[in-house]
Design an enzyme around this catalytic site. Structure first.
Site, PDB file in Angstrom:
ATOM      1  N   ASP A 220       1.102  -1.106   0.034  1.00 43.14           N
ATOM      2  CA  ASP A 220       0.226   0.283  -0.115  1.00 43.14           C
ATOM      3  C   ASP A 220       1.059   1.644   0.154  1.00 43.14           C
ATOM      4  OD1 ASP A 220       1.182  -0.164   2.648  1.00 43.14           O
ATOM      5  OD2 ASP A 220      -0.625   1.056   2.925  1.00 43.14           O
TER       6      ASP A 220
ATOM      7  N   GLU B 196       0.233  -1.256   5.883  1.00 43.35           N
ATOM      8  CA  GLU B 196       1.325  -0.674   6.838  1.00 43.35           C
ATOM      9  C   GLU B 196       0.832   0.853   6.959  1.00 43.35           C
ATOM     10  OE1 GLU B 196       5.254   1.152   7.490  1.00 43.35           O
ATOM     11  OE2 GLU B 196       3.920   1.541   6.369  1.00 43.35           O
TER      12      GLU B 196
END
EC number: 3.4.11.4
Length: 407
Positions: free
Chosen positions: A84, A177
């Site tokens: 991400d 994350e």
């Protein structure tokens, strides 16, 4: 060393929007992350020779294995990166490639933005290098697609050079994350290694095993709304309560005033009306005692305000997010000593400093796998001024290869 596919691989990855969503309740938080894992990364992992490549829909992790080709190299080492990107526009990423940067301003596409060495003196560290920047309308996504590209490139190199002996290698690419929940469902049993590294650091040489300890703070303020013309001694303005609460926190203990080992309180959101307001904070510190003291302080402020108001109008909700992984890694510094040795052999000076943030390695370390962090190259991350040096990425690949060959 130069790696033919590294730049193209990185460009391909960053053009995919994998922005995470802090308001989502799914794992991954966005469908694009799963699509990225299944349609781009998984086929590529299989093509470059990783075995047992599988995606876990429960935790969003894509995992693969490269078995050792020398039985005397008995360690098992893992490498982890996140798919991400941060909370900034990631749609239609259009990277610029600046060959042989010679200093001075870099205009970001056709936007009105530029990378200026006066504002970003770190640019001066990259004279003569190839820089990849944004076009000024999005972030770049080097955090952490540089890490993914580096891991993939290292594996590709090893499988194409079977004479190079290496230990067992595990690879994991995970979600979310950036919103702090990526490792929450990580399965240690599916990642049997002695230790691992997140490839999620910044400039050349970073080697980190200290992170913040982190907590999320949500404060709700309950007001009493009456007509302002007759409000005397009756109105309680929830927005004013929020302001009063914030002003009771130490003004110099905010991110913009702190560095090194200093912790902070950071107001990340404030919404509301006279009737009700809500403030969101993150609390960060390195030492356990001072981290706990910060949480006690906000509780005490709320209690004091409620006592003054004569009723409970300031409601505090505190949730720990992750802890300083130093506590785990210091028990066995093998991963750090090995990385230092490899970097020094590659004439890279290890830069061992605390991470003023967290990584998935923070949580994974407390799950039983010591997981320090290694540089991946990104600079000015999380915004339109993000850039990365191709040469730093190449050096990160060198380090990965060095680690698994020396294990």
């Amino acid at each position: 060393m130069k790696y033919d596919n590294l730049l193209d691989r990185f460009i391909k990855y960053v053009k995919v929007n994998t922005r995470s969503d802090p308001d989502s309740e799914t794992t991954p938080s966005t469908e694009s992350q799963e699509a990225f894992a299944l349609t781009i990364l998984k086929p590529e992992m299989e093509a470059i020779g990783l075995q047992d490549v599988h995606y876990n829909p429960v935790n969003g992790y894509l995992i693969g294995t490269l078995p050792a080709n020398n039985p005397t190299l008995t360690r098992k080492i893992g490498f982890i990166a996140h798919m991400d990107t941060a909370d900034f526009n990631a749609e239609n990423v259009n990277p610029q490639i600046i060959d042989n940067y010679q200093g001075g301003d870099i205009t970001l596409g056709s936007s009105n933005y530029k990378l200026d060495p006066k504002a970003f003196p770190n640019l001066n560290n990259y004279i003569g290098q190839t820089l990849i920047t944004t076009d000024g309308t999005t972030l770049l996504g080097a955090d952490d697609k540089s890490g993914i590209a580096e891991i993939m490139t290292a594996i590709e190199f090893l499988t194409s050079q079977p004479q190079i002996e290496h230990c067992d290698i595990k690879v994991a690419f995970g979600p979310d994350e950036e919103i702090g929940v990526g490792a929450d469902k990580f399965e240690v049993a599916d990642f049997e290694v002695d230790f691992a590294y997140t490839m999620d650091g910044g400039p050349l040489g970073e080697l980190q095993y200290e992170t913040f300890s982190a907590a999320a703070l949500e404060v709700t303020f309950l007001g009493r709304n009456v007509h302002p013309g007759t409000a005397k001694d009756q109105m309680i303005n929830a927005l004013q309560l929020a302001i009063d609460f914030h002003e009771k926190l130490p003004a110099k203990e905010r991110p913009e005033y702190t560095d090194g080992y200093q912790g902070f309180y950071h107001l990340t959101g404030l919404t509301g009306t006279v009737e009700e307001a809500r403030a969101s904070y993150i609390i960060r510190d390195f030492e356990e005692a001072s981290f706990e003291a910060r949480k006690v302080k906000v509780e005490n402020i709320a209690q004091s305000m409620n006592a003054q108001l004569g009723t409970k109008r300031v409601l505090v909700e505190l949730n720990d997010q992750y802890y300083n992984m130093k506590k785990v890694i210091e028990k066995d510094m093998t991963a750090i000593e090995l990385a230092k040795e490899v970097m020094e052999e590659l004439t890279i000076k290890p830069v061992i400093e605390p991470i003023r943030g967290g990584t998935d390695g923070s949580k994974i370390s407390f799950m039983g796998i010591p997981t320090p962090n290694i540089f991946a190259g990104g600079e000015n991350m999380h915004g339109r001024f993000e850039f990365v040096s191709l040469q730093t990425m190449e050096r990160a690949v060198d380090v990965i290869i060095g680690l698994v060959c020396k294990a």
